[in-house]
Design a protein around this motif. Structure first.
Motif, PDB file in Angstrom:
ATOM      1  N   ALA A   1       9.587 -11.087 -19.623  1.00 38.49           N
ATOM      2  CA  ALA A   1       8.870 -10.252 -20.590  1.00 38.49           C
ATOM      3  C   ALA A   1       9.087  -8.779 -20.264  1.00 38.49           C
ATOM      4  N   GLY A   2       9.391  -7.970 -21.290  1.00 38.64           N
ATOM      5  CA  GLY A   2       9.540  -6.526 -21.115  1.00 38.64           C
ATOM      6  C   GLY A   2       8.193  -5.827 -21.286  1.00 38.64           C
ATOM      7  N   THR A   3       8.212  -4.502 -21.128  1.00 37.12           N
ATOM      8  CA  THR A   3       6.963  -3.737 -21.249  1.00 37.12           C
ATOM      9  C   THR A   3       6.334  -3.912 -22.626  1.00 37.12           C
ATOM     10  N   GLY A   4       7.167  -3.871 -23.677  1.00 38.26           N
ATOM     11  CA  GLY A   4       6.648  -4.043 -25.035  1.00 38.26           C
ATOM     12  C   GLY A   4       6.036  -5.427 -25.224  1.00 38.26           C
ATOM     13  N   ASP A   5       6.661  -6.418 -24.578  1.00 34.99           N
ATOM     14  CA  ASP A   5       6.124  -7.778 -24.649  1.00 34.99           C
ATOM     15  C   ASP A   5       4.747  -7.848 -24.003  1.00 34.99           C
ATOM     16  N   LEU A   6       4.626  -7.267 -22.818  1.00 35.84           N
ATOM     17  CA  LEU A   6       3.342  -7.331 -22.111  1.00 35.84           C
ATOM     18  C   LEU A   6       2.271  -6.528 -22.851  1.00 35.84           C
ATOM     19  N   ASP A   7       2.684  -5.430 -23.495  1.00 34.74           N
ATOM     20  CA  ASP A   7       1.724  -4.689 -24.325  1.00 34.74           C
ATOM     21  C   ASP A   7       1.173  -5.595 -25.430  1.00 34.74           C
ATOM     22  N   ALA A   8       2.080  -6.350 -26.060  1.00 34.73           N
ATOM     23  CA  ALA A   8       1.664  -7.239 -27.162  1.00 34.73           C
ATOM     24  C   ALA A   8       0.687  -8.303 -26.659  1.00 34.73           C
ATOM     25  N   VAL A   9       0.956  -8.850 -25.480  1.00 34.99           N
ATOM     26  CA  VAL A   9       0.065  -9.875 -24.918  1.00 34.99           C
ATOM     27  C   VAL A   9      -1.291  -9.261 -24.612  1.00 34.99           C
ATOM     28  N   GLU A  10      -1.258  -8.115 -23.957  1.00 35.19           N
ATOM     29  CA  GLU A  10      -2.509  -7.459 -23.554  1.00 35.19           C
ATOM     30  C   GLU A  10      -3.384  -7.134 -24.778  1.00 35.19           C
ATOM     31  N   GLU A  11      -2.762  -6.595 -25.791  1.00 35.58           N
ATOM     32  CA  GLU A  11      -3.531  -6.213 -26.993  1.00 35.58           C
ATOM     33  C   GLU A  11      -4.125  -7.411 -27.714  1.00 35.58           C
ATOM     34  N   SER A  12      -3.453  -8.564 -27.607  1.00 34.85           N
ATOM     35  CA  SER A  12      -3.888  -9.742 -28.374  1.00 34.85           C
ATOM     36  C   SER A  12      -4.987 -10.542 -27.688  1.00 34.85           C
ATOM     37  N   GLY A  13      -5.123 -10.366 -26.360  1.00 38.05           N
ATOM     38  CA  GLY A  13      -6.085 -11.184 -25.617  1.00 38.05           C
ATOM     39  C   GLY A  13      -5.559 -12.560 -25.267  1.00 38.05           C
TER      40      GLY A  13
END
Ligand SMILES: [Zn+2]
Length: 460
Positions: free
Chosen positions: A268-280
């Motif tokens: 997972a890249g930074t953008g991927d982890l941002d998406a996970v974090e934002e979604s819960g």
């Protein structure tokens, strides 16, 4: 005197509840399948138990929670462990899976459930073939399970050639089977069995299939389970098809949310982890398979973002103690620090942390009043555990799955003297033994690790 069903005593009690340390001379009182008390021993005569299990030489802790498993996957044991990830998965496993019958998956699931139960795992989150057959075994053997049918719309056995063509008819059929499974089994076995919609992976499901699956999961009121960022091939495929990372893709199709379990996130890249974090969405981390495949995901970054994280076994190896040690060793090597991950934290990640990933944190994962009585007893009177001081490292760095002597789920004893009480382990193993030559022949033909040279009856 308070009448209870079961009193479990402990030389050392590990409640794994917030702020509560290890308790010497503890006990767990169980009534109606739930914990009435987990703490210091009460005075003699306080309880009137129908049964008492002696705690001398025993550590007692919550049953391990395994938030990403494939109980029936053990057919691949030892056959791809020296392979690169792509060869193991695409060339051997995916091509073999289509030729395994439902009866064979059921047999393998029996062995997998026996293995997990006697290793101290009391809850699994499984995604695989023949989910009805796994559910039958789970119902019988006493495990707790969330189960999903494996949904995809590519020909898995053609991926090794680079053919990622999506076939809507495959997706529709598999999703409708997954829905039928959920409708039949969600809440079964007194609530021990629940269902998820298991879209297999970001590159094996089209955007349309993921959107429909999400809508169906919402309609059924159940969560979802998916492999995400597990391989380089997957990331390349998603980037080529959609111009983004695999988790960004899941966000963009509207699939991510707090009821989604994401396995792996290795690439997972930074953008991927941002998406996970934002979604819960929650993260199932599998510490045994990553070192074997040569790449360890950034567990510290993922946890620092506050993404709910728990440990899991993934496939083939079901030893939670080995998993915790692998995570500790990998993190300490990665960060060059012997304090990178503590033993207490590792235990938490395989119990209450994994329960949180599955949305079950209010019911299981720690020993607290009112929770379901899922707990295990470890025999600490063994030479490799001497002297047993009772701290977290004593258990996490030194105990083994084979030290688990008793497992209790919903207040029922399902492992006693180290053996599952409701499964015929010997019969299962005898039936598996009969299958070995046939399986070995097929695996060898697909390029697994062929053990025998010319003259072998099955490999030529
Ligand atoms: Zn997996």
């Amino acid at each position: 005197m308070i009448e209870i069903d079961l009193l479990v005593r402990a030389e050392f009690l590990y409640p794994v509840s917030p702020g509560l340390p290890v308790i010497p001379n503890g006990e767990v009182a169980i009534a109606g399948g739930r914990i009435l008390h987990a703490g210091p021993r009460q005075p003699e005569g306080h309880w009137a138990p129908a049964r008492t299990i002696n705690g001398s030489g025993r550590a007692v802790l919550p049953g391990f929670v395994n938030c990403h498993s494939h109980a029936a996957s053990l057919v691949f044991r030892s056959q791809t462990d020296d392979h690169a990830a792509k060869a193991a998965l695409l060339e051997v496993a995916f091509r073999m899976e289509k030729d395994i019958t439902e009866d064979e998956w059921a047999l393998l699931a029996e062995a997998g459930c026996a293995d997990m139960l006697q290793s101290g795992i009391t809850t699994i989150n499984d995604i695989w073939y023949a989910p009805h057959r796994l559910a039958d075994t789970v119902e019988a053997c006493g495990l707790r399970a969330q189960i999903a049918h494996k949904v995809f719309d590519v020909r898995l056995h053609e991926l090794w050639r680079g053919d990622y063509t999506h076939h809507p008819d495959i997706g529709e059929e598999r999703l409708s089977d997954g829905i039928a499974f959920a409708e039949r089994w969600h809440g079964a076995a007194d609530g021990r069995i629940t269902a998820r919609i298991g879209t297999h992976a970001t590159d094996t499901c089209s955007a349309e299939l993921l959107r429909t699956a999400r809508a169906e999961a919402d309609r059924l009121g159940i969560g979802m389970h998916i492999h995400a960022a597990q391989s380089v091939a997957e990331v390349e495929q998603i980037r080529a098809a959609h111009g983004c990372g695999p988790l960004e893709f899941l966000r963009d199709v509207g699939m991510l949310g707090p009821d989604v379990v994401l396995a792996h996130l290795v690439f997972a890249g930074t953008g991927d982890l941002d998406a996970v974090e934002e979604s819960g969405a929650a993260y199932a981390h599998c510490p045994t398979i990553y070192p074997r495949r040569g790449r360890y995901p950034p567990l510290e970054d993922i946890m620092a973002r506050g993404i709910p994280t728990g440990f899991a076994t993934d496939w083939m190896l079901n030893d939670p103690f080995e998993g915790m040690r692998n995570a500790l060793n990998a993190m300490r090597l990665r960060l060059g620090s012997p304090t990178a991950l503590s033993c207490a934290k590792a235990l938490e990640l395989h119990t209450i942390g994994a329960a949180r990933v599955m949305g079950l944190q209010d019911e299981i994962g720690s020993l607290e009043q009112g929770k379901k009585a899922d707990l295990i007893m470890v025999d600490i009177d063994r030479p490799h555990l001497q002297p047993y001081y009772g701290d977290y490292a004593a258990l996490v760095y030194y105990a083994r799955a084979s030290d688990v002597v008793t497992s209790i789920v919903d207040g029922a004893v399902v492992v006693e003297n180290g053996r599952p009480t409701r499964l015929d382990r010997e019969q299962t193993m005898a039936r598996i033994r009969e299958k070995v030559p046939g399986w070995r022949g097929k695996l060898a033909a697909l390029g697994s690790r062929a053990v025998f040279g010319p003259g072998c009856p099955c490999c030529g």
